[in-house]
Design an enzyme around this catalytic site. Structure first.
Site, PDB file in Angstrom:
ATOM      1  N   ARG A  93      -4.546   4.209  13.555  1.00 46.76           N
ATOM      2  CA  ARG A  93      -4.793   4.846  12.255  1.00 46.76           C
ATOM      3  C   ARG A  93      -5.505   6.189  12.436  1.00 46.76           C
ATOM      4  O   ARG A  93      -5.216   7.151  11.719  1.00 46.76           O
ATOM      5  CB  ARG A  93      -5.608   3.909  11.365  1.00 46.76           C
ATOM      6  CG  ARG A  93      -5.919   4.501  10.010  1.00 46.76           C
ATOM      7  CD  ARG A  93      -6.576   3.478   9.114  1.00 46.76           C
ATOM      8  NE  ARG A  93      -6.993   4.042   7.844  1.00 46.76           N
ATOM      9  CZ  ARG A  93      -7.649   3.360   6.902  1.00 46.76           C
ATOM     10  NH1 ARG A  93      -7.934   2.084   7.102  1.00 46.76           N
ATOM     11  NH2 ARG A  93      -8.004   3.937   5.784  1.00 46.76           N
ATOM     12  N   ASN A 147       0.612  -2.546   5.408  1.00 47.21           N
ATOM     13  CA  ASN A 147       1.055  -1.235   4.935  1.00 47.21           C
ATOM     14  C   ASN A 147       1.989  -0.543   5.907  1.00 47.21           C
ATOM     15  O   ASN A 147       1.939  -0.834   7.100  1.00 47.21           O
ATOM     16  CB  ASN A 147      -0.183  -0.338   4.723  1.00 47.21           C
ATOM     17  CG  ASN A 147      -0.758  -0.524   3.337  1.00 47.21           C
ATOM     18  OD1 ASN A 147      -0.032  -0.660   2.372  1.00 47.21           O
ATOM     19  ND2 ASN A 147      -2.088  -0.525   3.251  1.00 47.21           N
ATOM     20  N   CYS A 169      -0.437  -5.230  -3.327  1.00 46.60           N
ATOM     21  CA  CYS A 169      -1.397  -4.132  -3.167  1.00 46.60           C
ATOM     22  C   CYS A 169      -2.501  -4.330  -4.202  1.00 46.60           C
ATOM     23  O   CYS A 169      -2.272  -4.890  -5.273  1.00 46.60           O
ATOM     24  CB  CYS A 169      -0.675  -2.811  -3.392  1.00 46.60           C
ATOM     25  SG  CYS A 169      -1.776  -1.397  -3.398  1.00 46.60           S
ATOM     26  N   HIS A 199       2.058   2.542  -4.032  1.00 45.21           N
ATOM     27  CA  HIS A 199       1.225   3.737  -3.945  1.00 45.21           C
ATOM     28  C   HIS A 199       1.881   4.940  -4.632  1.00 45.21           C
ATOM     29  O   HIS A 199       1.540   6.085  -4.342  1.00 45.21           O
ATOM     30  CB  HIS A 199       0.863   4.065  -2.479  1.00 45.21           C
ATOM     31  CG  HIS A 199      -0.077   3.060  -1.875  1.00 45.21           C
ATOM     32  ND1 HIS A 199      -0.599   3.199  -0.615  1.00 45.21           N
ATOM     33  CD2 HIS A 199      -0.607   1.910  -2.372  1.00 45.21           C
ATOM     34  CE1 HIS A 199      -1.397   2.161  -0.355  1.00 45.21           C
ATOM     35  NE2 HIS A 199      -1.412   1.358  -1.404  1.00 45.21           N
ATOM     36  N   TYR A 256      -3.094   7.034  -5.745  1.00 43.53           N
ATOM     37  CA  TYR A 256      -2.389   7.752  -4.677  1.00 43.53           C
ATOM     38  C   TYR A 256      -1.612   8.962  -5.198  1.00 43.53           C
ATOM     39  O   TYR A 256      -1.209   9.821  -4.409  1.00 43.53           O
ATOM     40  CB  TYR A 256      -1.468   6.805  -3.907  1.00 43.53           C
ATOM     41  CG  TYR A 256      -2.258   5.920  -2.943  1.00 43.53           C
ATOM     42  CD1 TYR A 256      -2.474   6.321  -1.625  1.00 43.53           C
ATOM     43  CD2 TYR A 256      -2.824   4.723  -3.361  1.00 43.53           C
ATOM     44  CE1 TYR A 256      -3.214   5.544  -0.750  1.00 43.53           C
ATOM     45  CE2 TYR A 256      -3.567   3.933  -2.495  1.00 43.53           C
ATOM     46  CZ  TYR A 256      -3.764   4.344  -1.192  1.00 43.53           C
ATOM     47  OH  TYR A 256      -4.506   3.573  -0.328  1.00 43.53           O
TER      48      TYR A 256
HETATM   49  P1  NAD Z   1      -7.212  -4.496  11.086  1.00 42.45           P
HETATM   50  O1  NAD Z   1      -7.182  -3.289  11.912  1.00 42.45           O
HETATM   51  O2  NAD Z   1      -8.470  -5.242  10.960  1.00 42.45           O
HETATM   52  O3  NAD Z   1      -6.063  -5.472  11.606  1.00 42.45           O
HETATM   53  C1  NAD Z   1      -6.010  -6.815  11.218  1.00 42.45           C
HETATM   54  C2  NAD Z   1      -5.704  -7.673  12.423  1.00 42.45           C
HETATM   55  O4  NAD Z   1      -4.354  -7.501  12.837  1.00 42.45           O
HETATM   56  C3  NAD Z   1      -6.568  -7.334  13.638  1.00 42.45           C
HETATM   57  O5  NAD Z   1      -7.407  -8.417  13.945  1.00 42.45           O
HETATM   58  C4  NAD Z   1      -5.539  -7.037  14.712  1.00 42.45           C
HETATM   59  O6  NAD Z   1      -5.933  -7.496  15.986  1.00 42.45           O
HETATM   60  C5  NAD Z   1      -4.319  -7.765  14.205  1.00 42.45           C
HETATM   61  N1  NAD Z   1      -3.041  -7.374  14.775  1.00 42.45           N
HETATM   62  C6  NAD Z   1      -2.627  -6.158  15.214  1.00 42.45           C
HETATM   63  N2  NAD Z   1      -1.351  -6.231  15.645  1.00 42.45           N
HETATM   64  C7  NAD Z   1      -0.943  -7.506  15.453  1.00 42.45           C
HETATM   65  C8  NAD Z   1       0.270  -8.200  15.681  1.00 42.45           C
HETATM   66  N3  NAD Z   1       1.344  -7.608  16.218  1.00 42.45           N
HETATM   67  N4  NAD Z   1       0.333  -9.517  15.345  1.00 42.45           N
HETATM   68  C9  NAD Z   1      -0.728 -10.146  14.829  1.00 42.45           C
HETATM   69  N5  NAD Z   1      -1.905  -9.541  14.590  1.00 42.45           N
HETATM   70  C10 NAD Z   1      -2.004  -8.241  14.894  1.00 42.45           C
HETATM   71  O7  NAD Z   1      -6.607  -4.117   9.679  1.00 42.45           O
HETATM   72  P2  NAD Z   1      -7.128  -4.299   8.184  1.00 42.45           P
HETATM   73  O8  NAD Z   1      -7.930  -3.139   7.843  1.00 42.45           O
HETATM   74  O9  NAD Z   1      -7.625  -5.649   7.966  1.00 42.45           O
HETATM   75  O10 NAD Z   1      -5.740  -4.137   7.460  1.00 42.45           O
HETATM   76  C11 NAD Z   1      -4.659  -4.980   7.800  1.00 42.45           C
HETATM   77  C12 NAD Z   1      -3.381  -4.500   7.208  1.00 42.45           C
HETATM   78  O11 NAD Z   1      -3.393  -4.655   5.809  1.00 42.45           O
HETATM   79  C13 NAD Z   1      -3.096  -3.024   7.459  1.00 42.45           C
HETATM   80  O12 NAD Z   1      -1.720  -2.843   7.660  1.00 42.45           O
HETATM   81  C14 NAD Z   1      -3.556  -2.365   6.191  1.00 42.45           C
HETATM   82  O13 NAD Z   1      -2.934  -1.150   5.959  1.00 42.45           O
HETATM   83  C15 NAD Z   1      -3.167  -3.410   5.189  1.00 42.45           C
HETATM   84  N6  NAD Z   1      -3.877  -3.389   3.905  1.00 42.45           N
HETATM   85  C16 NAD Z   1      -3.110  -3.443   2.809  1.00 42.45           C
HETATM   86  C17 NAD Z   1      -3.663  -3.446   1.560  1.00 42.45           C
HETATM   87  C18 NAD Z   1      -2.765  -3.455   0.383  1.00 42.45           C
HETATM   88  O14 NAD Z   1      -3.150  -2.978  -0.673  1.00 42.45           O
HETATM   89  N7  NAD Z   1      -1.543  -3.945   0.510  1.00 42.45           N
HETATM   90  C19 NAD Z   1      -5.047  -3.414   1.435  1.00 42.45           C
HETATM   91  C20 NAD Z   1      -5.831  -3.380   2.585  1.00 42.45           C
HETATM   92  C21 NAD Z   1      -5.230  -3.387   3.816  1.00 42.45           C
HETATM   93  C1  G6P Z   2      -6.285   0.595  -0.743  1.00 42.50           C
HETATM   94  C2  G6P Z   2      -4.865   0.349  -0.621  1.00 42.50           C
HETATM   95  C3  G6P Z   2      -4.505  -0.239   0.631  1.00 42.50           C
HETATM   96  C4  G6P Z   2      -5.176   0.446   1.774  1.00 42.50           C
HETATM   97  C5  G6P Z   2      -6.666   0.381   1.587  1.00 42.50           C
HETATM   98  C6  G6P Z   2      -7.389   1.180   2.625  1.00 42.50           C
HETATM   99  O1  G6P Z   2      -6.851   0.537  -1.880  1.00 42.50           O
HETATM  100  O2  G6P Z   2      -4.257  -0.276  -1.670  1.00 42.50           O
HETATM  101  O3  G6P Z   2      -3.136  -0.291   0.757  1.00 42.50           O
HETATM  102  O4  G6P Z   2      -4.840  -0.144   2.971  1.00 42.50           O
HETATM  103  O5  G6P Z   2      -7.067   0.792   0.357  1.00 42.50           O
HETATM  104  O6  G6P Z   2      -8.701   0.793   2.638  1.00 42.50           O
HETATM  105  P1  G6P Z   2      -9.639   1.181   3.848  1.00 42.50           P
HETATM  106  O7  G6P Z   2     -10.957   0.635   3.511  1.00 42.50           O
HETATM  107  O8  G6P Z   2      -9.008   0.561   5.051  1.00 42.50           O
HETATM  108  O9  G6P Z   2      -9.584   2.665   3.917  1.00 42.50           O
HETATM  109 MN    MN Z   3      -2.157  -0.697  -1.193  1.00 40.01          MN
END
Ligand code: NAD
Ligand code: G6P
Ligand code: MN
Length: 436
Positions: A93, A147, A169, A199, A256
């Site tokens: 990231r 994401n 989301c 987004h 966004y």
């Molecule tokens: P993070 O960096 O903590 O990752 C979560 C876990 O995924 C980590 O423990 C990592 O080791 C693991 N990981 C990495 N590659 C992997 C694989 N191939 N198989 C299994 N596990 C794997 O991330 P986070 O900040 O918790 O976010 C996780 C995901 O969710 C991201 O893609 C982020 O963009 C997304 N997210 C989406 C929303 C939304 O609104 N949809 C909100 C927040 C986060």
């Molecule tokens: C949001 C979005 C997510 C995104 C996150 C990032 O509100 O909906 O899709 O991954 O924020 O949050 P962070 O704390 O990782 O910047």
């Molecule tokens: Mn989102």
């Protein structure tokens, strides 16, 4: 009993997921929760996994919690699979954000160049997860929040054929809260309708008496003299919007949209953060470090308040509600990424859109929206074309398609800059881009 498998279980958001299940214990007869991660995430998995066990025990529940690195076996007979992984971890990231900014263009994890690269890294992994699911749990629902959630969901459904996929989301949830606060009316007394893509969606709001309140909220949120923040999202800078433009639109934009409607202000702010070594990924690294310090505390058996510092706060709770609504055919009204099926007249029938829908035992049934005015329709169609092109590039490892996607994306100047930034990103991420 229900078996739920979470891929990326080591995420700092996991306690919110567990809290969401506990809240719904009467409607979700859970037998087992499996948290899956990879070797690089093992330490996080253990810390947050032990925390999950404490939370469940404190709630007086006997759910089994399993922590594993063996995804294939974990998926055996799963009813629900949730995905919250980050390919390449936060270091990837950092690159998604900093490389574009180093060329003077927006760097963001789901929008612009960085978001497109995140899709290209993630889509092959979703493909392999679905391969495993086909063998191990052919009837399971896939609830995706990885994401860029819209593109990943579109690839799961339209490229890899997993129709039982719903994308999620937290942004719509946050906006409902914002509007309710601004109008000083309880959320339950308001009626929202959302439509667009992940987004990049808009919403309207009515009160119980049937009066549309959208234009009033636009004024409350975006009039110049308003100094309160216009977005409650922790990860998005409050650049504000030009109120005349939004009144002309007659719809509420999502957080966004700042990147598109207020692009130069957002860029300027991001460049500032970049120079100070404070891009969002760099800030999140610090937030995550202190969250895991808290989770290590063997006394802590509830979700700490500090988790709301993450931009994605509330999304895990939404995931639990989707699961409860599918399992019990609750028909809860929620905003999800699902197939269009004619809800937005301006996009193809099977495009994945983000839309208000009813969540039933056979999936999300989108509410009809109709057409957008040209000013929104044009951008929406462009963005959808960009998404489809990114997906094609990701699936085929097609460099020409990737360059085309960069050319279409409004946050990337076409020509030399697009090519330079794409090449640098492809090189920086090559370990996670086997298809190229
Ligand atoms: P993070 O960096 O903590 O990752 C979560 C876990 O995924 C980590 O423990 C990592 O080791 C693991 N990981 C990495 N590659 C992997 C694989 N191939 N198989 C299994 N596990 C794997 O991330 P986070 O900040 O918790 O976010 C996780 C995901 O969710 C991201 O893609 C982020 O963009 C997304 N997210 C989406 C929303 C939304 O609104 N949809 C909100 C927040 C986060
Ligand atoms: C949001 C979005 C997510 C995104 C996150 C990032 O509100 O909906 O899709 O991954 O924020 O949050 P962070 O704390 O990782 O910047
Ligand atoms: Mn989102």
């Amino acid at each position: 009993g229900i078996k739920i498998v979470t891929i990326g279980g080591g995420s700092s958001y996991t306690p919110e997921l567990i809290e969401g299940y506990i809240k719904r214990k009467d409607e979700l007869p859970i037998e087992e929760i499996v948290l899956v991660d990879i070797e690089a995430g093992q330490e996080k998995l253990n810390i947050v996994g032990e925390m999950a066990k404490r939370m469940i025990k404190a709630a007086g529940l006997d759910w089994k919690v399993t922590l594993t690195l063996d995804r294939f076996n974990a998926l055996k007979d799963a009813d629900f699979v949730t995905t919250q992984f980050r390919v390449g971890l936060l270091d990837a990231r950092v690159k998604d954000e900093r490389i574009p900014l180093s060329h003077g263009i927006l760097g963001q994890e789901t929008n612009g160049a960085g978001g497109m690269l995140k899709a290209m890294r993630t889509i092959p992994v979703i493909d392999s997860i679905i391969e495993d699911m086909r063998q191990q749990c052919p009837n399971a629902w896939l609830i995706n929040f990885t994401n860029p959630a819209g593109m990943v969901t579109e690839a799961a459904i339209n490229e890899f054929g997993w129709e039982r996929t719903i994308g999620l989301c937290n942004v719509p949830i946050t906006h409902c809260m914002d509007v309710s606060e601004k109008l000083n009316v309880e959320q339950a007394e308001l009626n929202f309708q959302f439509a667009g893509i992940n987004h990049f969606h808009w919403h309207r709001v009515w009160d119980k008496a049937g009066n549309e309140r959208t234009k009033e909220v636009i004024d409350l949120l975006y009039k110049e003299d308003e100094d309160a923040p216009d977005s409650a999202l922790k990860n998005i800078h409050d650049a504000g919007y030009n109120v005349d433009q939004i009144q002309d639109l007659g719809l509420l934009p999502c957080g966004y949209h700042h990147y598109y409607y207020s692009e130069d202000i957002m860029l300027e702010h991001s460049i500032e953060e970049f120079k100070n070594g404070e891009t969002r990924a760099q800030v999140v690294k610090e937030t995550e470090r202190s969250l895991f310090e808290l989770y290590k505390n063997a006394e802590l058996d509830y979700k700490p308040e500090e988790l709301t510092q993450r931009g994605g706060t509330y999304y895990s709770d939404a995931a639990c509600e989707v699961i409860a609504s599918i399992y019990n055919d609750k028909r809860t009204q929620m905003v999800v990424s699902t197939q269009n099926k004619g809800a937005i007249a301006d996009l193809p029938y099977n495009s994945i859109i983000e839309v208000s829908a009813e969540i039933t035992s056979h999936g999300a049934m989108p509410y009809n929206w109709g057409s957008f005015m040209p000013a929104a329709r044009g951008m929406l169609q462009l963005m959808k074309g960009m998404e489809e092109t990114v997906i094609r590039a990701a699936v085929e490892g097609n460099y020409g398609a990737a360059l085309h996607a960069f050319t279409i994306n409004p946050l990337v100047p076409a020509g030399n800059t697009a090519k330079r930034v794409l090449d640098e990103l492809l090189y920086a991420h090559k370990e996670h881009l086997p298809q190229f």
